[in-house]
Design an enzyme around this catalytic site. Structure first.
Site, PDB file in Angstrom:
ATOM      1  N   HIS A  43      30.320  37.708  47.793  1.00 16.82           N
ATOM      2  CA  HIS A  43      29.883  37.620  46.407  1.00 16.82           C
ATOM      3  C   HIS A  43      28.612  36.765  46.364  1.00 16.82           C
ATOM      4  O   HIS A  43      28.678  35.570  46.088  1.00 16.82           O
ATOM      5  CB  HIS A  43      30.985  36.992  45.552  1.00 16.82           C
ATOM      6  N   GLU A  75      30.286  41.932  45.861  1.00 17.83           N
ATOM      7  CA  GLU A  75      30.636  41.619  44.472  1.00 17.83           C
ATOM      8  C   GLU A  75      29.471  40.920  43.801  1.00 17.83           C
ATOM      9  O   GLU A  75      28.693  40.218  44.462  1.00 17.83           O
ATOM     10  CB  GLU A  75      31.810  40.639  44.423  1.00 17.83           C
ATOM     11  N   HIS A 195      41.645  37.456  43.042  1.00 17.25           N
ATOM     12  CA  HIS A 195      41.363  36.101  42.545  1.00 17.25           C
ATOM     13  C   HIS A 195      42.606  35.220  42.568  1.00 17.25           C
ATOM     14  O   HIS A 195      43.598  35.488  41.895  1.00 17.25           O
ATOM     15  CB  HIS A 195      40.730  36.057  41.148  1.00 17.25           C
TER      16      HIS A 195
HETATM   17  C1  LIG Z   1      35.469  38.191  41.594  1.00 13.90           C
HETATM   18  C2  LIG Z   1      36.365  37.146  42.103  1.00 13.90           C
HETATM   19  O1  LIG Z   1      37.389  36.860  41.546  1.00 13.90           O
HETATM   20  C3  LIG Z   1      36.013  36.362  43.277  1.00 13.90           C
HETATM   21  O2  LIG Z   1      35.292  37.075  44.226  1.00 13.90           O
HETATM   22  C4  LIG Z   1      35.188  35.216  42.824  1.00 13.90           C
HETATM   23  O3  LIG Z   1      34.051  35.716  42.215  1.00 13.90           O
HETATM   24  C5  LIG Z   1      34.874  34.388  43.982  1.00 13.90           C
HETATM   25  O4  LIG Z   1      33.788  33.598  43.617  1.00 13.90           O
HETATM   26  P1  LIG Z   1      33.698  32.181  44.305  1.00 13.90           P
HETATM   27  O5  LIG Z   1      34.013  32.389  45.760  1.00 13.90           O
HETATM   28  O6  LIG Z   1      32.278  31.741  44.032  1.00 13.90           O
HETATM   29  O7  LIG Z   1      34.751  31.335  43.634  1.00 13.90           O
HETATM   30  N1  LIG Z   2      37.625  39.640  44.152  1.00 21.77           N
HETATM   31  C1  LIG Z   2      38.411  38.497  44.528  1.00 21.77           C
HETATM   32  C2  LIG Z   2      37.916  37.950  45.815  1.00 21.77           C
HETATM   33  O1  LIG Z   2      37.078  38.549  46.456  1.00 21.77           O
HETATM   34  C3  LIG Z   2      38.445  36.683  46.332  1.00 21.77           C
HETATM   35  O2  LIG Z   2      38.904  35.839  45.321  1.00 21.77           O
HETATM   36  P1  LIG Z   2      39.616  34.487  45.834  1.00 21.77           P
HETATM   37  O3  LIG Z   2      40.771  34.897  46.714  1.00 21.77           O
HETATM   38  O4  LIG Z   2      38.584  33.715  46.598  1.00 21.77           O
HETATM   39  O5  LIG Z   2      40.070  33.799  44.565  1.00 21.77           O
END
Ligand SMILES: CC(=O)[C@@H](O)[C@H](O)COP(=O)(O)O
Ligand SMILES: NCC(=O)COP(=O)(O)O
Length: 242
Positions: A43, A75, A195
């Site tokens: 992301h 993402e 998440h």
């Molecule tokens: C979309 C989602 O829920 C996760 O990928 C979140 O965006 C992670 O972002 P961080 O790793 O910056 O917390």
């Molecule tokens: N889309 C959720 C993700 O990629 C990871 O979320 P998290 O496990 O780091 O909260």
């Protein structure tokens, strides 16, 4: 069986903390794929706090990712440079996540009042060259919004459920997720979830939503600090295998 996509944002966060390339996210990605992960997620946020655009390009050099045997899920928000990077790198999926600048982490999916035309334009931009997934709240409105934009998949935000897991509120939030997932399935969308998922709350999520894919990062990173990525990825694969 539900595919596990390992989000390596937090490996990139540690890497960035000293400005070098240690730990090397590519080396950790290699371990995750060798352990059996079906895919990887990054992301790249606008503030580059962790994953960066060059990480997207680097991850595509992994043989399994380049061949499509394992998928790279990028993402993020609809930044043109991020969308262009994902497309030109040949990523397999773009998950559109609503981002509030400066947020600590994601805290919601797309909602009906968000910019629908921008979402539809993003689907047109990717033009079927990769799967487009929309990060959604657990509502039929959010799912219909994504379907109307032409998305291939929805990823349900599971943060609120995860934080309330084991309480009556958690049960209610899980049922909301399940109803929204059932509706998305009726519309022919792939079902993803992510998440704050971990080995405690994941079984209930899998049982009720029956997702095609879960993306998990923070919990895997936290556990890998103790047990290592190979053992932890295998631990999560044992859960997703049912
Ligand atoms: C979309 C989602 O829920 C996760 O990928 C979140 O965006 C992670 O972002 P961080 O790793 O910056 O917390
Ligand atoms: N889309 C959720 C993700 O990629 C990871 O979320 P998290 O496990 O780091 O909260």
């Amino acid at each position: 069986m539900t595919r596990l996509s390992v989000n390596l944002n937090k490996v990139c966060l540690v890497r960035n903390s000293r400005g070098g390339n240690h730990p090397d996210p590519l080396a950790i990605a290699r371990i995750c794929l060798d352990a059996g992960a079906a895919g990887l997620t990054l992301h790249p946020r606008a503030d580059a706090r962790h994953a960066r655009l060059d990480d997207v390009i680097a991850f595509m050099t992994l043989p399994e990712v380049a061949s499509g045997a394992a998928e790279l899920n990028v993402e993020g928000d609809l930044r043109p440079e991020l969308m262009r990077c994902a497309l030109e790198a040949g990523a397999h999926q773009f998950t559109v996540v609503p981002v509030t600048p400066g947020e600590v982490t994601s805290s919601r999916g797309w909602r009906a009042y968000d910019d629908h035309e921008a979402l539809a334009a993003a689907v047109r931009f990717f033009n079927g060259q990769m799967r487009v997934s929309v990060f959604c709240d657990a509502t039929k409105t959010s799912v219909a919004y994504a379907a109307r934009a032409g998305a291939d998949a929805v990823e349900f935000y599971t943060g609120a459920f995860a934080q309330a897991y084991g309480t009556p509120d958690g049960e209610a939030l899980l049922e909301d997720l399940g109803v929204a997932a059932d509706y998305a399935r009726e519309l022919g969308l792939r079902i993803h979830a992510g998440h704050d998922l971990d080995t405690v709350n994941l079984p209930a999520c899998l049982a009720r939503l029956r997702p095609d894919e879960v993306s998990i990062g923070h919990a895997i990173m936290a556990e890998a600090l103790v047990d290592g990525f190979e053992a932890v990825v295998k631990r999560y694969l044992a859960v997703t295998a049912g």
